[in-house]
Design an enzyme around this catalytic site. Sequence first.
Site, short mmCIF file in Angstrom:
data_model
loop_
_atom_site.label_atom_id
_atom_site.label_comp_id
_atom_site.label_asym_id
_atom_site.label_seq_id
_atom_site.Cartn_x
_atom_site.Cartn_y
_atom_site.Cartn_z
N GLN A 274 0.76 -1.24 0.00
CA GLN A 274 0.00 0.00 0.00
C GLN A 274 0.79 1.28 0.00
O GLN A 274 0.20 2.35 -0.02
CB GLN A 274 -0.98 -0.01 1.16
CG GLN A 274 -2.16 -0.91 0.83
CD GLN A 274 -3.34 -0.65 1.69
OE1 GLN A 274 -3.24 -0.71 2.90
NE2 GLN A 274 -4.46 -0.34 1.10
N ASN B 134 -3.00 6.87 6.82
CA ASN B 134 -3.40 5.80 5.93
C ASN B 134 -2.47 5.61 4.75
O ASN B 134 -1.66 6.45 4.41
CB ASN B 134 -4.83 6.02 5.45
CG ASN B 134 -4.93 7.06 4.39
OD1 ASN B 134 -4.39 6.87 3.31
ND2 ASN B 134 -5.59 8.15 4.66
N CYS B 135 -2.61 4.47 4.17
CA CYS B 135 -1.80 4.10 3.03
C CYS B 135 -2.72 3.50 1.97
O CYS B 135 -2.49 2.40 1.51
CB CYS B 135 -0.76 3.07 3.43
SG CYS B 135 0.10 3.50 4.94
N VAL B 136 -3.79 4.16 1.65
CA VAL B 136 -4.64 3.68 0.56
C VAL B 136 -3.81 3.74 -0.72
O VAL B 136 -2.71 4.25 -0.72
CB VAL B 136 -5.93 4.52 0.37
CG1 VAL B 136 -6.85 4.33 1.52
CG2 VAL B 136 -5.63 5.97 0.14
N LEU C 198 -4.68 1.14 8.36
CA LEU C 198 -4.04 1.77 7.21
C LEU C 198 -5.03 2.50 6.31
O LEU C 198 -4.71 2.84 5.18
CB LEU C 198 -3.24 0.75 6.40
CG LEU C 198 -2.14 0.05 7.16
CD1 LEU C 198 -1.43 -0.93 6.27
CD2 LEU C 198 -1.17 1.05 7.72
#
Lengths: 130, 429
Positions: free
Chosen positions: B113, B242-244, B210
Amino acid sequence: MRVEMTIITNNPLVNQARYKNVAKVFVETGNIQGVLLRTRDFIHKGHKLLSHPLSGSLKPNENPYKSIIISSNADGLEFDHLIMIEKGIETTEKFFRGKELPKYKPATDHDFMVIDKSIVESGLKNNGGA
Amino acid sequence: MRLEVGKIFINDIRFGESTHVENGVLYVNEKELIDLFIEDDRIKSAKIELAKPGESVRITPVKDVLEPRVKVSGSGTNFPGVVGNKVKQVGEGRTHVLSGAAVVTVGKIVGFQEGIVDMSGIGAEYTPFSKTLNICVVIEPEEGIESHAYEAAAREAGLIVTNFIGEAARNLEPDEIEVFETKGIIEQAKMYPDLPRIGYVCMLQSQGLLHDTYVYGVDAKKIIPTLMNPTEFMDGAVISGNCVASCDKIPTYLHQNDPIIEELFEKHGKELNFMGVIITNENVFLADKERCSDGVAKLARLMDLDGVLITEEGYGNPDTDLMMNCKKVEQNGIKTVLVTDEFPGRDGKSESLADAVKEADALVSCGQGNIVITMPPMDKVIGTLEDIETMIGGYDGSLKEDGSIEAEIQIIISATSAFGCNKLTARMH
């Protein structure tokens, strides 16, 4: 036990976890399409969709695991929910047309399970489950 | 609320004996920065590396990007409720910015991600962070630690380091001062009675591990929509956890420098009356989506808005929130314009969003994430190329033997960000 919610999942981590008042249906499928199709069957039978079928912002052709929460009670077809699951299936097919799901190494595969589980649990916690 | 933002232009970054600014050069001391967070038992090791625009450098996997700022006057601290635990209202007084510099947190959290920032070549064209002078904090997690614990450790390290560097701006004379001000709702409405009253609905990613955003330290999935003064964002009231997919990601830097807010201020009092920002979340439960989109429409009506801009973060399930917000706001007689990116498949022929309503008749596209490009090899990699092929946008064979990368642009940080920080858009055929 008062079972209010049912999780339809192909994620072994979710299947192994224990949640209060939550039933589980494990679908043995290597991609999320099988989970979406099984969910559609339940919606037709009158169960309500409680979580969004495309939760996670991970594209369907990148994410091997999916857990969808529905109501355990079946009390009539909710047409909006049927449209939503149909759109999910359509979107998934669209992504698979361009690119198949990659074969992930075990550690990455496990990461996908963890993320899916976390997303399900965040929904349950916010809505009186878990 | 009135906020003065004093920019100190940074034109180079170098390692030095201490962290300070001299003649537009930001000096950082590696040990000083690492000592701020290395005692965290979730972190095994860390190092600091520098990356400058135009260099043959690839930074990956990038978790977050942040801008060093410091509050010089007015209550609270930068990143309130998170760093130093000072939960005080921000958005007033004066804030100094080390403009041109950025802190980039780098390290593998989960294998798919985080994304890429190239400092030169074609990849650099797609990300705003190829134009910043980047202080990269490369973090290695303790073995066996769970992803969420490590994400939190990396997030906190980024915030602490950024605030420490920001302190260097406290006693400097800014090169430029910008003033941002909006009044209370009634006073603001009266100020420009002939201009349309415009609000901004900022949707925050909030689905789980995340996929989280924090507002004054509160997990955004637990908020109901609320009203924010635009200047609060400039003081770091909203941070990314977050790590979209990298291309959609709104790093903290973009919350601090939200191009939509800046543009609305630019037109404030000239073409429109900027009334404020409504924040809302993107939760997984449909009941949450109903509740929060009702709340957004209610606030838009209470503010007596004529129109709103709505941005989203992520793809798929947030598209439903986007459409629900659009529909309900429009049903209250308020016009909406949506800002989003698209995923219509590589051939561009499929439906771009996972959901749509007929009220969504005005939309700004920030480009399509499925486009494939080849990024040339770089002389230096900050981080690791280990996970390129399993990152979102990458695939088997993405990483070539010579180090070049063929991948969809969704692998690049903020390439199609719905804040409109990039140059991509759509063309009708």
